[in-house]
Design a protein around this motif. Structure first.
Motif, PDB file in Angstrom:
ATOM      1  N   GLU A  63     -16.294  -6.413  -1.696  1.00 17.43           N
ATOM      2  CA  GLU A  63     -15.149  -6.973  -0.890  1.00 17.43           C
ATOM      3  C   GLU A  63     -14.444  -5.910   0.435  1.00 17.43           C
ATOM      4  O   GLU A  63     -14.324  -5.951   0.965  1.00 17.43           O
ATOM      5  N   ALA A  64     -15.935  -4.859   0.529  1.00 15.88           N
ATOM      6  CA  ALA A  64     -16.511  -3.519   1.527  1.00 15.88           C
ATOM      7  C   ALA A  64     -16.278  -4.164   2.944  1.00 15.88           C
ATOM      8  O   ALA A  64     -17.606  -5.705   2.551  1.00 15.88           O
ATOM      9  N   ALA A  65     -16.494  -3.985   3.906  1.00 11.38           N
ATOM     10  CA  ALA A  65     -16.808  -4.471   5.229  1.00 11.38           C
ATOM     11  C   ALA A  65     -18.421  -5.109   5.306  1.00 11.38           C
ATOM     12  O   ALA A  65     -18.993  -4.126   4.871  1.00 11.38           O
ATOM     13  N   ILE A  66     -18.702  -5.884   5.809  1.00  4.79           N
ATOM     14  CA  ILE A  66     -20.465  -5.783   5.756  1.00  4.79           C
ATOM     15  C   ILE A  66     -20.731  -5.654   7.424  1.00  4.79           C
ATOM     16  O   ILE A  66     -19.801  -5.538   8.631  1.00  4.79           O
ATOM     17  N   GLY A  67     -21.704  -4.452   7.495  1.00 12.44           N
ATOM     18  CA  GLY A  67     -22.574  -4.126   8.628  1.00 12.44           C
ATOM     19  C   GLY A  67     -23.237  -5.960   9.411  1.00 12.44           C
ATOM     20  O   GLY A  67     -23.458  -6.996   9.038  1.00 12.44           O
ATOM     21  N   GLY A  68     -23.525  -4.953  10.636  1.00 14.46           N
ATOM     22  CA  GLY A  68     -24.128  -6.813  11.593  1.00 14.46           C
ATOM     23  C   GLY A  68     -25.775  -6.514  10.780  1.00 14.46           C
ATOM     24  O   GLY A  68     -26.168  -7.351  11.034  1.00 14.46           O
ATOM     25  N   ASN A  69     -26.122  -6.160   9.801  1.00 13.22           N
ATOM     26  CA  ASN A  69     -27.319  -5.971   9.366  1.00 13.22           C
ATOM     27  C   ASN A  69     -26.687  -7.066   8.147  1.00 13.22           C
ATOM     28  O   ASN A  69     -27.805  -7.519   7.014  1.00 13.22           O
ATOM     29  N   ASP A  94      -7.463   8.035 -12.936  1.00  9.89           N
ATOM     30  CA  ASP A  94      -8.572   8.019 -14.030  1.00  9.89           C
ATOM     31  C   ASP A  94      -8.679   6.406 -14.861  1.00  9.89           C
ATOM     32  O   ASP A  94      -9.487   6.266 -15.623  1.00  9.89           O
ATOM     33  N   THR A  95      -8.202   5.332 -13.909  1.00  4.36           N
ATOM     34  CA  THR A  95      -8.475   4.090 -14.158  1.00  4.36           C
ATOM     35  C   THR A  95      -8.882   3.192 -12.380  1.00  4.36           C
ATOM     36  O   THR A  95      -8.084   3.894 -11.638  1.00  4.36           O
ATOM     37  N   VAL A  96      -9.168   2.221 -12.920  1.00  7.19           N
ATOM     38  CA  VAL A  96      -9.110   1.349 -11.704  1.00  7.19           C
ATOM     39  C   VAL A  96      -8.309   1.031 -11.228  1.00  7.19           C
ATOM     40  O   VAL A  96      -7.581  -0.314 -12.112  1.00  7.19           O
ATOM     41  N   ASP A  97      -8.003   0.624  -9.713  1.00  8.88           N
ATOM     42  CA  ASP A  97      -6.813   0.342  -9.608  1.00  8.88           C
ATOM     43  C   ASP A  97      -7.096  -0.544  -8.226  1.00  8.88           C
ATOM     44  O   ASP A  97      -7.147  -0.565  -7.352  1.00  8.88           O
ATOM     45  N   PRO A  98      -7.590  -2.196  -8.501  1.00  8.29           N
ATOM     46  CA  PRO A  98      -8.384  -3.109  -7.566  1.00  8.29           C
ATOM     47  C   PRO A  98      -7.086  -2.553  -6.721  1.00  8.29           C
ATOM     48  O   PRO A  98      -7.655  -3.177  -5.740  1.00  8.29           O
ATOM     49  N   ASP A  99      -5.945  -3.454  -6.488  1.00 10.75           N
ATOM     50  CA  ASP A  99      -5.009  -3.450  -5.137  1.00 10.75           C
ATOM     51  C   ASP A  99      -5.177  -1.648  -5.160  1.00 10.75           C
ATOM     52  O   ASP A  99      -4.678  -2.052  -3.610  1.00 10.75           O
ATOM     53  N   ALA A 100      -5.321  -0.150  -5.445  1.00  9.39           N
ATOM     54  CA  ALA A 100      -5.325   0.622  -4.563  1.00  9.39           C
ATOM     55  C   ALA A 100      -6.160   0.741  -3.723  1.00  9.39           C
ATOM     56  O   ALA A 100      -6.453   0.943  -2.532  1.00  9.39           O
ATOM     57  N   VAL A 101      -7.698   0.340  -4.314  1.00 11.48           N
ATOM     58  CA  VAL A 101      -8.636   0.334  -3.642  1.00 11.48           C
ATOM     59  C   VAL A 101      -8.613  -0.468  -2.455  1.00 11.48           C
ATOM     60  O   VAL A 101      -9.639  -0.528  -1.823  1.00 11.48           O
ATOM     61  N   ARG A 102      -8.364  -1.862  -2.425  1.00 13.08           N
ATOM     62  CA  ARG A 102      -7.970  -3.030  -1.658  1.00 13.08           C
ATOM     63  C   ARG A 102      -7.143  -2.402  -0.508  1.00 13.08           C
ATOM     64  O   ARG A 102      -8.025  -2.165   1.033  1.00 13.08           O
ATOM     65  N   CYS A 103      -6.132  -1.085  -0.294  1.00 17.46           N
ATOM     66  CA  CYS A 103      -5.501  -0.604   0.399  1.00 17.46           C
ATOM     67  C   CYS A 103      -6.024   0.044   0.976  1.00 17.46           C
ATOM     68  O   CYS A 103      -6.261   0.521   2.440  1.00 17.46           O
ATOM     69  N   PRO A 153     -12.931  15.700 -10.834  1.00 18.08           N
ATOM     70  CA  PRO A 153     -11.831  15.607 -11.567  1.00 18.08           C
ATOM     71  C   PRO A 153     -11.076  15.046 -12.242  1.00 18.08           C
ATOM     72  O   PRO A 153     -10.593  14.533 -13.212  1.00 18.08           O
ATOM     73  N   ASN A 154     -11.447  13.436 -11.650  1.00 19.79           N
ATOM     74  CA  ASN A 154     -11.060  12.438 -12.485  1.00 19.79           C
ATOM     75  C   ASN A 154     -11.185  11.015 -13.289  1.00 19.79           C
ATOM     76  O   ASN A 154     -13.388  11.130 -12.608  1.00 19.79           O
ATOM     77  N   ARG A 155     -12.110  10.361 -13.275  1.00 20.92           N
ATOM     78  CA  ARG A 155     -12.730   9.553 -13.837  1.00 20.92           C
ATOM     79  C   ARG A 155     -13.165   8.652 -12.868  1.00 20.92           C
ATOM     80  O   ARG A 155     -14.176   8.213 -12.628  1.00 20.92           O
ATOM     81  N   VAL A 156     -12.548   8.540 -11.981  1.00 23.12           N
ATOM     82  CA  VAL A 156     -12.809   7.094 -10.526  1.00 23.12           C
ATOM     83  C   VAL A 156     -12.351   7.506  -9.437  1.00 23.12           C
ATOM     84  O   VAL A 156     -11.161   8.456  -9.398  1.00 23.12           O
ATOM     85  N   ALA A 157     -12.905   7.745  -8.130  1.00 22.84           N
ATOM     86  CA  ALA A 157     -12.210   7.928  -6.880  1.00 22.84           C
ATOM     87  C   ALA A 157     -13.094   7.002  -5.777  1.00 22.84           C
ATOM     88  O   ALA A 157     -14.589   6.436  -6.165  1.00 22.84           O
ATOM     89  N   ALA A 158     -11.707   6.402  -5.051  1.00 24.09           N
ATOM     90  CA  ALA A 158     -12.789   5.724  -4.009  1.00 24.09           C
ATOM     91  C   ALA A 158     -12.450   6.392  -2.426  1.00 24.09           C
ATOM     92  O   ALA A 158     -11.100   6.178  -2.389  1.00 24.09           O
ATOM     93  N   LEU A 159     -13.386   6.471  -1.470  1.00 20.75           N
ATOM     94  CA  LEU A 159     -12.872   6.899  -0.521  1.00 20.75           C
ATOM     95  C   LEU A 159     -13.936   6.292   1.127  1.00 20.75           C
ATOM     96  O   LEU A 159     -14.846   5.910   0.477  1.00 20.75           O
ATOM     97  N   LEU A 160     -12.777   7.214   1.998  1.00 17.33           N
ATOM     98  CA  LEU A 160     -13.057   7.018   3.082  1.00 17.33           C
ATOM     99  C   LEU A 160     -13.590   8.690   3.834  1.00 17.33           C
ATOM    100  O   LEU A 160     -12.956   9.244   3.243  1.00 17.33           O
ATOM    101  N   CYS A 210       0.657  -1.592  -0.139  1.00 13.58           N
ATOM    102  CA  CYS A 210      -0.082   0.246  -0.054  1.00 13.58           C
ATOM    103  C   CYS A 210       0.527   1.024  -0.034  1.00 13.58           C
ATOM    104  O   CYS A 210       0.528   2.410  -0.068  1.00 13.58           O
ATOM    105  N   SER A 211       2.491   1.234   0.491  1.00 13.12           N
ATOM    106  CA  SER A 211       2.929   2.523   0.104  1.00 13.12           C
ATOM    107  C   SER A 211       3.354   3.014  -1.090  1.00 13.12           C
ATOM    108  O   SER A 211       3.299   3.961  -1.621  1.00 13.12           O
ATOM    109  N   ARG A 212       2.796   1.954  -1.919  1.00  5.67           N
ATOM    110  CA  ARG A 212       3.214   2.737  -3.385  1.00  5.67           C
ATOM    111  C   ARG A 212       1.691   3.340  -3.902  1.00  5.67           C
ATOM    112  O   ARG A 212       2.117   3.975  -4.930  1.00  5.67           O
ATOM    113  N   TYR A 213       0.505   3.885  -3.389  1.00  4.73           N
ATOM    114  CA  TYR A 213      -0.427   4.370  -3.776  1.00  4.73           C
ATOM    115  C   TYR A 213      -0.214   5.583  -3.472  1.00  4.73           C
ATOM    116  O   TYR A 213      -0.331   5.658  -2.283  1.00  4.73           O
ATOM    117  N   GLN A 214      -0.911   6.606  -3.852  1.00  2.00           N
ATOM    118  CA  GLN A 214      -1.385   8.326  -2.769  1.00  2.00           C
ATOM    119  C   GLN A 214      -2.677   8.072  -2.488  1.00  2.00           C
ATOM    120  O   GLN A 214      -3.569   8.292  -3.315  1.00  2.00           O
TER     121      GLN A 214
END
Length: 176
Positions: free
Chosen positions: A114-120, A149-158, A134-141, A27-31
């Motif tokens: 692959e996201a966390a599952i809630g109690g329900n 601008d592209t999906v990187d599954p490893d970055a999203v998993r990080c 501003p880009n094509r893709v964003a993953a947020l917490l 994960c250290s290689r992702y911004q």
């Protein structure tokens, strides 16, 4: 020491080293951006222009008192509402593809699983279009973002590995 025990000794000494190896991405290689703590995370009217933390996309700050159901949307959702989802530790995956991008949407939907599952039993993540990205893709917490601008599954998993880390109200279930 009997011969059998001497033979097992090297394996026992190596076991902790082998346990440290992982198939997890580096994960250290992702911004993965971490924004400063918000000045406020107060609830505001869902029509308020003061929604968010001033970042694009926002990852904290003023937000609505309501949340979205955790699912995939094909229409743009109010940023003030999904910001409240972030406060609860939910992940939000956004895309900006006015011409359509079924491959990106499919990738984000797969990562949502692959996201966390809630109690329900509901998956604590949302996928939605956002024309303000501003880009094509964003993953947020809460306070965390990864944009590209592209999906990187490893970055999203990080990012998902940190799902509840900064959230003021972590681990809350999300209605499916």
């Amino acid at each position: 020491m009997p011969p059998l025990h001497r033979a097992a000794l090297p394996a026992l000494l190596l076991a902790p080293l082998l346990a440290c190896s992982s198939t997890e991405p580096d994960c250290s290689r992702y911004q993965l951006q971490l924004s400063p703590p918000p000045e406020s995370s107060t609830h505001v009217a869902c029509t308020s222009a003061t929604c968010g933390d001033g970042m694009n996309p926002p990852t904290s700050g003023y937000h609505c008192s309501s949340t979205l159901s955790c699912k995939t949307y094909d229409t743009e959702q109010n940023r003030c509402v999904w910001l409240h989802n972030l406060e609860h530790g939910h992940a939000v995956f956004l895309y900006n593809c006015p011409e359509g991008c079924p491959d990106i949407v499919a990738s984000l939907e797969a990562l949502r699983q692959e996201a966390a599952i809630g109690g329900n039993g509901g998956i604590r993540a949302i996928v939605a279009p956002d024309s303000q990205l501003p880009n094509r893709v964003a993953a947020l917490l809460w306070r965390r973002a990864w944009v590209s601008d592209t999906v990187d599954p490893d970055a999203v998993r990080c990012l998902l590995n940190r799902q509840d880390d900064e959230a003021p109200e972590p681990y809350l279930s999300c209605p499916p």
